[in-house]
Structures are given as structure tokens and as C-alpha cells.
Write an enzyme that holds these catalytic residues in place. Structure first.
Site, PDB file in Angstrom:
ATOM      1  N   GLY A 175      55.644  39.222  24.415  1.00  0.00           N
ATOM      2  CA  GLY A 175      55.245  38.581  25.677  1.00  0.00           C
ATOM      3  C   GLY A 175      53.804  38.107  25.682  1.00  0.00           C
ATOM      4  O   GLY A 175      53.266  37.747  26.732  1.00  0.00           O
TER       5      GLY A 175
ATOM      6  N   LYS B 218      43.453  27.838  36.190  1.00  0.00           N
ATOM      7  CA  LYS B 218      42.454  27.205  35.302  1.00  0.00           C
ATOM      8  C   LYS B 218      42.708  25.709  35.144  1.00  0.00           C
ATOM      9  O   LYS B 218      41.764  24.923  35.074  1.00  0.00           O
ATOM     10  CB  LYS B 218      42.429  27.867  33.917  1.00  0.00           C
ATOM     11  CG  LYS B 218      43.712  27.695  33.174  1.00  0.00           C
ATOM     12  CD  LYS B 218      43.725  28.249  31.798  1.00  0.00           C
ATOM     13  CE  LYS B 218      45.120  28.171  31.246  1.00  0.00           C
ATOM     14  NZ  LYS B 218      46.066  29.140  31.777  1.00  0.00           N
TER      15      LYS B 218
ATOM     16  N   LYS C 278      39.368  26.478  29.838  1.00  0.00           N
ATOM     17  CA  LYS C 278      38.518  27.599  30.274  1.00  0.00           C
ATOM     18  C   LYS C 278      37.056  27.326  29.955  1.00  0.00           C
ATOM     19  O   LYS C 278      36.165  27.654  30.736  1.00  0.00           O
ATOM     20  CB  LYS C 278      38.993  28.887  29.603  1.00  0.00           C
ATOM     21  CG  LYS C 278      40.369  29.338  30.096  1.00  0.00           C
ATOM     22  CD  LYS C 278      40.895  30.468  29.248  1.00  0.00           C
ATOM     23  CE  LYS C 278      42.238  30.972  29.762  1.00  0.00           C
ATOM     24  NZ  LYS C 278      42.898  31.870  28.797  1.00  0.00           N
TER      25      LYS C 278
ATOM     26  N   ASP D  59      44.448  25.482  26.125  1.00  0.00           N
ATOM     27  CA  ASP D  59      44.143  26.517  27.126  1.00  0.00           C
ATOM     28  C   ASP D  59      42.657  26.895  27.065  1.00  0.00           C
ATOM     29  O   ASP D  59      41.980  26.939  28.094  1.00  0.00           O
ATOM     30  CB  ASP D  59      45.027  27.744  26.829  1.00  0.00           C
ATOM     31  CG  ASP D  59      44.666  28.933  27.694  1.00  0.00           C
ATOM     32  OD1 ASP D  59      45.151  28.994  28.833  1.00  0.00           O
ATOM     33  OD2 ASP D  59      43.895  29.807  27.229  1.00  0.00           O
TER      34      ASP D  59
ATOM     35  N   GLY E 256      40.734  36.217  32.868  1.00  0.00           N
ATOM     36  CA  GLY E 256      41.525  37.130  33.721  1.00  0.00           C
ATOM     37  C   GLY E 256      40.679  38.156  34.444  1.00  0.00           C
ATOM     38  O   GLY E 256      39.953  37.825  35.373  1.00  0.00           O
TER      39      GLY E 256
ATOM     40  N   VAL F  11      39.218  32.222  34.386  1.00  0.00           N
ATOM     41  CA  VAL F  11      38.782  32.367  32.987  1.00  0.00           C
ATOM     42  C   VAL F  11      38.674  33.848  32.682  1.00  0.00           C
ATOM     43  O   VAL F  11      38.095  34.607  33.455  1.00  0.00           O
ATOM     44  CB  VAL F  11      37.396  31.709  32.759  1.00  0.00           C
ATOM     45  CG1 VAL F  11      36.907  31.969  31.343  1.00  0.00           C
ATOM     46  CG2 VAL F  11      37.453  30.219  33.028  1.00  0.00           C
TER      47      VAL F  11
ATOM     48  N   GLU G 219      54.001  32.231  24.764  1.00  0.00           N
ATOM     49  CA  GLU G 219      55.162  31.585  25.366  1.00  0.00           C
ATOM     50  C   GLU G 219      56.044  31.000  24.273  1.00  0.00           C
ATOM     51  O   GLU G 219      55.619  30.859  23.123  1.00  0.00           O
ATOM     52  CB  GLU G 219      54.689  30.475  26.296  1.00  0.00           C
ATOM     53  CG  GLU G 219      53.975  31.047  27.504  1.00  0.00           C
ATOM     54  CD  GLU G 219      53.468  29.987  28.443  1.00  0.00           C
ATOM     55  OE1 GLU G 219      53.996  28.866  28.401  1.00  0.00           O
ATOM     56  OE2 GLU G 219      52.548  30.302  29.210  1.00  0.00           O
TER      57      GLU G 219
ATOM     58  N   VAL H 122      50.925  37.640  38.929  1.00  0.00           N
ATOM     59  CA  VAL H 122      49.631  37.966  39.539  1.00  0.00           C
ATOM     60  C   VAL H 122      49.792  38.138  41.054  1.00  0.00           C
ATOM     61  O   VAL H 122      49.248  39.083  41.636  1.00  0.00           O
ATOM     62  CB  VAL H 122      48.583  36.872  39.217  1.00  0.00           C
ATOM     63  CG1 VAL H 122      47.232  37.245  39.797  1.00  0.00           C
ATOM     64  CG2 VAL H 122      48.460  36.667  37.707  1.00  0.00           C
TER      65      VAL H 122
END
Ligand code: NAP
Length: 451
Positions: A213, A131, A231, A227, A160, A158, A216, A47
């Protein structure tokens, strides 16, 4: 009503100044300002690199990238970054610089927490996409920012690139929201929509997501809901104005979902998605994350692959939907740069008055009342349905339907019972009892059916 943001990247980044009446006093715009807001970038990864690229390609002079911080910074240097940008691996160089805004993009809790607090203490505003940090320390950091007359923005933390947090901050702040629900984890959505489209085994869908990708090597945080619940706690903070720790939100894993569940879900006109939902009712926040049945024709049912969708429900404005790329370097960088532009505009208006945060700390519960989908894997024998019906009846639970597809091996037979609406707490003891029956090959899978 669906409110979508289909503004192009060009439009989002290079707003046209508003038209003025001929006799009006000229209003200074970002473009006119001689003193650009100086920006230090902390973290030059996926990013961070995309943010730097956008900032370096901007020509309006409103935001000036002055520093880039990363460990082992020599190996990070790029020829397209202007020569006067200072590359450093000493965070004190950022704290002691004249940067007005620090962008934190290293991720994780440590040292990001220390870095963000240090920047705010030094009177610098902060933009972050982190996050984990905001889910755990957001209220404290917002308080600190406010006490220092600075700003803290976390619009990319949250979904993206989907501008849902900015919408909660501005476009929807006139409403009183009581519900937020979303598909917030692209990895889970990719895997579940692959099971749906090709009925491949879960392990194969996970391997495919890893190879592309989208997941992970250790995908536990995604698959087991960690995750998404981080969020959800940020959405609840920004939209429902409540303080809720991610650990207080129940998360159910998607690892228990089989391809056959999509066959049974389809018979019910549904599909399966990982849904994160929070509803504020009086003094209680009902919240949970987990795989759920949703109508195949609903907005949730139509979200494919790694897209994100957030629906909000407000007392006055009703329902709104926000959909788009929940991750990726450039979509997330656009959200970061949009936050930067917002902060730069606000800073130009002068110091802000310190206002204490008004956040409620409600009781958190996962005791939603819904219809349920129960899937059993059994070794077939006479009397199974009668035994299960007796357990359900003993707990005052009403069966809605029994579904059994033909063609399965009698030694490993999946079938489904759906229940009329009941509370999670009412169902739970019955599930435990049903899962320990001698014919049960696996614990019963219980999924809420969201209509
Ligand atoms: N990627 C996305 O699509 C996405 C979407 C939404 C939000 N976010 C959030 O955005 C943030 C950045 O994500 P990312 O994908 O860009 O991560 P990333 O590719 O791993 O980049 C992180 C960068 O920070 C550096 N870094 C990490 N820890 C450091 C430390 N202790 N000291 C100095 N430098 C350090 C890393 O250096 P090395 O290269 O040496 O490791 C790397 O250059 C995270 O909070 C993430 O959750 C990402």
C-alpha cells in the site's frame, strides 16, 4: 543544527494554557470560549475519517464538527460521529451553512478547486491537504482568501505529518531562506531503500511497495517525480516566496536506477535517494527533482523506507532539518487539525487586514553545478574508455574516477565514470553523444553527486 519536532500527539492537540500572573486579566483560551469554531469536513476518506475521529474525541469544545460532505454519503456514516453532525452530498449545504472553516480533503483539482474557491468566496476559511491544488493555484487562492478576510492553510500538503510548512510560516519566517531540499516522496524512498538493503531488482521493489500500500497501481506520478515537484513548488512558495509552476521544475525518473548503482554508490561512500531541491540565487530559482547520490552518513542517506526529510538553509539561522511520517491517515490528520487550531485562534482575533501577496517570479533553471556519477551498460570491447574519455575531453569535462566491478558478463557490463563538478548544460551534449556509441546497450545514466 537539527531542529526536530518530537512533541507528542497529546501535547500537540491539547496545549496547556499559559501560566498567568495572579493579578493579570484572564486571557480567554480556546477552551473557555463559549462559541466554538464550527467546522465542515469535505471528503471522508483516509485523512478525512482520521480528522473526524480526532475532532470527535477532542473534549475542549474549541472546534465543533457540524457537517460531513462526501459523495454516496449513506455508505460513509459512522456510529462514532455525534448525531447532530449533518451528513450531506450537496456541497451547497456546506456553502450555506454557518461553518467558519471548511476542510477540503477530497483531493485532486476538480471539483476541489471550485469547492475551495466557493468556500473562500462565501467568507469561510479553508484548511486543505491538497498538494495538486496548492501547487497549481496556491498563490491565487491565498490572494482570494486574503481579499475576503479569510485564511487558507495547507500544512498537510507537503510531507504529511511533518510540520515543515507551519515551521516555514512561523518558526523560520524571521530568516531569509535561500535553499530547501528534501526527500518528499515516500514511495520512491521505500523503493530505493529496498534496492539499497537487499539489492533486489527495481520491478520487485515496486511490486512490494504496491502490495504494502505504499505505491499506487499506476505509480508514475511518484516514480517519475510529478508528486515531488508539486511539493517542491509549495515549499518554494512558502519558504522562498516564489511562484513556480510544477511543470517548470525538471523531474528525472527513478525507474533507471539498478541495484548495481548502489554497489558503485557505496564505493563512493554514498547511497541513492530521490532528492527535490530548490535554491534561490539572485534572479534565478535553481530547482529539480530526481535520483541523486548522497553521502551514506548524511541525513538524506540515513532516511529509510517511507519517511520524509526536509532541510532548509537560511542566511541567518543556517541549516534546519524536519523528519517524520510523510503520509498516513493520522499523521496527516494531526497536521490538518493543527492548521484548524491555528485558524480558529486567528479568527478569534477578529478580521484580518487584506495584504497583497509579495511573491517573486524568478527564472527557473535546472543548471546546477555538481560532480556527476555516470553509469554505462556496454558490450565489452577494446577502446571503450578511450572513446568516452575523448568525448568528455572534447566537452571540457574532467574525469575524477573510473570504477569497474569484476564478475559481470562481458556482453552486458556496467561500469562508472565520475566527473569533477560541471554544469548540467555542459554535460548534456556529451551524454547524448556517449549514449549513441555502438557499444552502448542503454543510454548513460547521469546522477548528480550531492556532498
Ligand atoms: N493519505 C495520505 O497519507 C495523505 C498525505 C498527505 C496529503 N494527503 C492529501 O489529502 C487529501 C485526501 O487524501 P486521502 O488519502 O484521504 O484520499 P481518499 O482516501 O481518496 O479520500 C477522498 C475522499 O473524498 C471523496 N471524494 C473524492 N472525490 C469526490 C467528489 N468529487 N465528490 C465527493 N466526494 C469525493 C472520496 O469518496 P469515495 O470514497 O467515494 O471515492 C473519499 O471519501 C488529498 O488531497 C491527498 O493528496 C493525503
Amino acid at each position: 543544527m537539527i531542529k526536530m519536532s518530537f512533541q507528542s500527539r497529546e501535547q500537540a492537540l491539547h496545549k496547556t494554557p499559559p501560566q498567568q500572573a495572579p493579578d493579570a486579566k484572564p486571557v480567554p483560551t480556546l477552551r473557555d470560549r463559549s462559541a466554538a469554531c464550527s467546522v465542515a469536513l469535505v471528503g471522508f476518506g483516509t485523512v478525512g475519517r482520521s480528522v473526524a475521529k480526532i475532532l470527535c474525541e477532542r473534549s475542549d469544545g474549541a472546534l465543533r464538527l457540524t457537517h460531513i460532505y462526501n459523495r454516496n454519503v449513506e455508505g460513509k456514516k459512522q456510529p462514532w460521529v455525534p448525531r447532530d453532525v449533518i451528513w450531506t452530498e450537496d456541497y451547497n449545504a456546506i456553502l450555506n451553512s454557518s461553518a467558519d472553516i471548511v476542510i477540503e480533503l477530497i483531493g485532486g483539482l476538480a471539483p476541489a478547486d471550485e469547492f475551495v474557491r466557493g468556500a473562500l468566496q462565501a467568507g469561510k476559511s479553508v484548511v486543505t491537504a491538497n498538494k495538486q491544488l496548492i501547487a497549481r493555484h496556491g498563490p491565487d487562492l491565498m490572494q482570494l482568501a486574503s481579499s475576503k478576510g479569510c485564511q487558507l492553510e495547507f500544512g498537510a500538503s507537503v510531507a504529511g505529518g511533518v510540520p515543515v510548512l507551519p515551521a516555514l510560516r512561523t518558526g523560520l519566517c524571521g530568516d531569509r531562506l535561500h535553499g530547501i531540499a528534501g526527500i518528499l516522496n515516500g514511495t520512491c524512498n521505500y523503493i530505493l531503500s529496498r534496492l539499497e538493503s537487499d539489492r533486489i531488482p527495481f520491478s520487485e521493489a515496486l511490486e512490494e511497495a504496491q502490495a504494502r500500500g505504499y505505491a499506487e497501481a499506476d505509480a508514475s506520478e511518484d516514480l517519475d517525480g510529478g508528486d515531488a515537484r508539486a511539493k517542491l513548488s509549495i515549499l518554494a512558495l512558502a519558504g522562498l516566496h516564489v511562484r513556480v509552476a510544477p511543470a517548470d521544475i525538471r523531474a528525472r525518473t527513478i525507474r533507471t536506477i539498478d541495484a548495481v548503482d548502489f554497489d558503485y554508490a557505496a564505493e563512493l561512500g554514498c547511497t541513492i535517494r530521490q532528492i527535490s531541491r530548490a535554491e534561490l540565487r539572485e534572479e534565478t530559482l535553481f530547482a529539480e527533482v530526481g535520483p541523486s547520490l548522497v553521502p551514506a552518513s548524511s541525513p538524506f542517506g540515513r532516511v529509510q523506507r517511507n519517511l520524509n526529510l526536509v532541510l532548509t538553509s537560511g542566511e541567518y539561522g543556517g541549516d534546519m532539518a524536519f523528519m517524520g511520517a510523510g503520509a498516513g491517515g493520522y499523521p496527516t490528520a494531526v497536521a490538518v487539525v493543527s492548521d484548524l487550531m491555528f485558524v480558529a485562534e486567528s479568527l478569534s482575533a477578529g478580521p484580518r487586514e487584506h495584504r497583497p501577496l509579495q511573491l517573486a517570479s524568478p527564472k527557473v533553471s535546472c543548471d546546477f553545478e555538481t560532480p556527476w556519477y555516470l553509469r554505462f551498460w556496454v558490450r565489452d570491447q577494446p577502446g571503450i574508455i578511450a572513446s568516452l574519455a575523448a568525448i568528455l575531453s572534447a566537452h571540457q569535462l574532467n574525469i575524477d574516477a573510473v570504477l569497474q566491478k569484476p564478475g559481470f558478463d562481458k556482453n552486458a557490463l556496467p561500469f562508472v565514470i565520475t566527473l569533477e563538478p560541471c554544469r548540467d548544460s555542459q554535460l548534456h551534449p556529451a551524454l547524448q553523444q556517449m549514449s549513441t556509441q555502438p557499444f552502448a546497450l542503454r543510454p548513460c545514466l547521469a546522477l548528480p553527486i550531492l556532498r
